[in-house]
Design an enzyme around this catalytic site. Structure first.
Site, mmCIF file in Angstrom:
data_model
loop_
_atom_site.group_PDB
_atom_site.id
_atom_site.type_symbol
_atom_site.label_atom_id
_atom_site.label_comp_id
_atom_site.label_asym_id
_atom_site.label_seq_id
_atom_site.Cartn_x
_atom_site.Cartn_y
_atom_site.Cartn_z
ATOM 1 N N ASP A 1 4.627 8.654 27.893
ATOM 2 C CA ASP A 1 5.910 8.510 28.584
ATOM 3 C C ASP A 1 7.058 9.189 27.821
ATOM 4 O OD1 ASP A 1 7.533 7.339 30.706
ATOM 5 O OD2 ASP A 1 8.334 5.981 29.179
ATOM 6 N N HIS B 1 9.774 14.187 25.902
ATOM 7 C CA HIS B 1 11.118 14.161 25.305
ATOM 8 C C HIS B 1 11.099 14.385 23.787
ATOM 9 C CE1 HIS B 1 11.925 12.699 29.207
ATOM 10 N NE2 HIS B 1 11.762 11.412 28.983
HETATM 11 C C1 BG6 Z 1 12.039 8.381 30.971
HETATM 12 C C2 BG6 Z 1 10.952 7.389 30.680
HETATM 13 O O1 BG6 Z 1 11.519 9.679 30.994
HETATM 14 O O2 BG6 Z 1 13.038 8.297 29.972
HETATM 15 C C3 BG6 Z 1 11.517 5.988 30.617
HETATM 16 O O3 BG6 Z 1 9.959 7.446 31.685
HETATM 17 C C4 BG6 Z 1 12.656 5.936 29.634
HETATM 18 O O4 BG6 Z 1 10.512 5.048 30.254
HETATM 19 C C5 BG6 Z 1 13.679 7.033 29.917
HETATM 20 O O5 BG6 Z 1 13.287 4.661 29.757
HETATM 21 C C6 BG6 Z 1 14.726 7.109 28.823
HETATM 22 O O6 BG6 Z 1 15.731 8.004 29.218
HETATM 23 P P1 BG6 Z 1 17.223 7.853 28.659
HETATM 24 O O7 BG6 Z 1 17.927 9.032 29.218
HETATM 25 O O8 BG6 Z 1 17.723 6.538 29.168
HETATM 26 O O9 BG6 Z 1 17.104 7.863 27.177
#
Ligand code: BG6
Length: 491
Positions: free
Chosen positions: A237, A242
């Protein structure tokens, strides 16, 4: 300082899955904000497409509710809202059937001479059927663009299958794979810091950097997505996409230009240079955890299994890894990565920890000399801190202090940072792929992740429990402390 708005060209954006969570929570609010600042031209049309049979009016009402829910009241101006809602249209479409496709084609045919975008805000199982039907109706022609986002597969082989299905219909130059972290303001600032300053590049290597930490910590749990999350886990995930993207931006070689492929070529080289983690070293280099009941944001919260409603799951809600990049620049510099849900606070940051000074001229009264540290904070309170040693002011001898040169973007610039989706959707309209992942990047990331997943499966060890509201299992602390280092809590 004010932000600059450069209007984009006319477009028609078809959102598949337009009644779903991503569309309501992120895409439509982002488009509304771009409308509100005047970036959308008169001919910017948004077509909702979803299985639900509903009229355009019902869709407009649904979008209105979503905007009221997800946009701060002070940003919801009645006139703006009415104008924005007038851009909407809706067609009920069966992604896996034939219903609605002719209506959609007719509607799009009436809009000639505009950029045509298809945003698949659906589950990935619908990507191939939707692409096939777009092709059948000739909608993939004329510079049409396709936007997809994770999960782009659950391992290398499923990612290849998905990419093949997309590739049969859309040329790679027309595919925009979103990783919304690349649209975050501070992530782009990382590029500005590295490539618009002469200061850092000479020391951006293993001669001067001791290690790098990347933390993406969340205080929320699975937030109503337990069903999806349980099939993914923290590694798929957050790390596969990321966190690896952040690692690439820190580690890539200086770019030749900001051209999309120039950047993506450099990121790909980093991904390919990651040293494998597999059954031989996963126990030393990785930690997986799962949250139990505890306290978060002042209240008590249930554990992962209670949220999931099953007595058992081996899905990790926390992962920590020690990654290494086998190349000339980074050899010997560990990149400690960690991410998890229900951690002590919501914080995402990159810490570049420099080596200690080689020789001290100060005596014992000066106190310890901490190494320099560059901290890039993605959220909350975006900003950059450079930790330096300075002399404690005033008399009393030469005493040293470790203090940050601290720049919080909110207080310096006083502007609202656009949501990542605002920038990314506008980049699709502009045809700029720089902040989107290319097929080979996604696959290279899976190629590194797959053996870790395999090693975890083979070990049969369940994830280590941690109490909600803490920083994860103690093994994650041991992972870095074994190397004589410590996770930086940069407050
Ligand atoms: C998403 C994930 O890609 O990114 C989620 O699937 C996560 O689980 C989210 O909560 C976090 O994104 P941000 O922008 O809130 O840090």
């Amino acid at each position: 300082m004010s932000s600059r708005v450069i209007p984009v060209v006319p477009f028609v954006l078809t959102v598949f899955g337009a009644t779903g969570d991503l569309a309501r929570r992120k895409l439509l609010p982002s488009l509304y904000r771009r409308h509100r600042v005047g970036q959308l031209p008169a001919r910017a049309i948004i077509v909702g497409a979803a299985r639900q049979r509903m009229t355009v009016d019902a869709f407009v009402a649904l979008v209105r509710d979503a905007l009221v829910e997800h946009i701060a009241p002070e940003d919801l101006d009645d006139a703006d809202l009415t104008q924005f809602l007038a851009r909407l249209s809706y067609v009920p479409v069966e992604a896996e059937g034939e219903e609605g496709w002719t209506e959609l084609s007719d509607l799009l045919a009436a809009q000639q001479g505009v950029v045509r975008i298809f945003y698949l805000a659906t589950g990935p199982s619908l990507f191939a059927p939707i692409c096939a039907r777009l092709a059948r109706h000739g909608l993939n022609k004329d510079d049409a663009r396709l936007v997809v986002e994770k999960p782009l597969g659950k391992d290398l082989s499923s990612a290849v299958t998905l990419n093949d299905a997309i590739g049969q219909v859309f040329d790679e130059h027309h595919v925009y794979r979103i990783d919304h972290y690349l649209g975050k303001e501070t992530v782009q600032n990382l590029m500005a810091l590295r490539f618009a300053n002469a200061l850092f590049e000479p020391v951006w290597n293993n001669a001067h950097i001791d290690h790098v930490q990347i933390t993406v910590a969340e205080s929320i749990g699975t937030a109503g997505r337990a069903g999806y999350y349980d099939t993914a886990g923290a590694l798929r995930d957050m790390v596969q996409n990321h966190i690896l993207q952040l690692l690439c931006l820190v580690a890539m070689e200086p770019l030749v230009s900001l051209d999309a492929d120039a950047m993506r070529d450099e990121k790909l080289k980093v991904l390919k240079a990651l040293r494998p983690i597999n059954e031989g070293n996963a126990a030393q280099c990785t930690v997986r955890g799962q949250y139990r009941a505890g306290a978060s944001a002042g209240g008590s919260v249930p554990g992962y299994l209670e949220e999931l409603g099953t007595g058992h799951s081996d899905t990790e809600t926390f992962a920590a890894l020690k990654a290494e990049i086998g190349n000339w620049r980074w050899s010997g510099v560990p990149f400690y990565l960690r991410t998890g849900k229900r951690l002590a606070s919501r914080v995402s940051e990159i810490v570049v920890a420099f080596r200690p000074i080689p020789h001290s001229v100060f005596d014992g009264h000066a106190g310890p000399i901490a190494p320099n540290r560059l901290v890039i904070r993605l959220q909350p309170d975006e900003g950059v801190k450079l930790w330096l040693m300075i002399k404690d002011p005033g008399p009393g001898g030469m005493r040293l202090q470790h203090v940050p040169l601290d720049m919080s973007f909110a207080s310096v610039f006083g502007v609202r940072n656009p949501d990542a989706y605002e920038r990314l959707i506008m980049d699709v309209v502009r045809g700029n792929q720089t902040l989107f992942m290319r097929r080979d990047e996604v696959e290279a990331a899976w190629r590194w992740i797959d053996p870790i997943l395999q090693a975890w499966r083979a070990s049969r060890e369940p994830p280590k429990p941690y109490t909600s509201g803490t920083w994860g299992p103690s093994a994650a602390i041991a992972l870095i402390e074994r190397d004589g280092r410590t996770w930086t809590d940069d407050t």
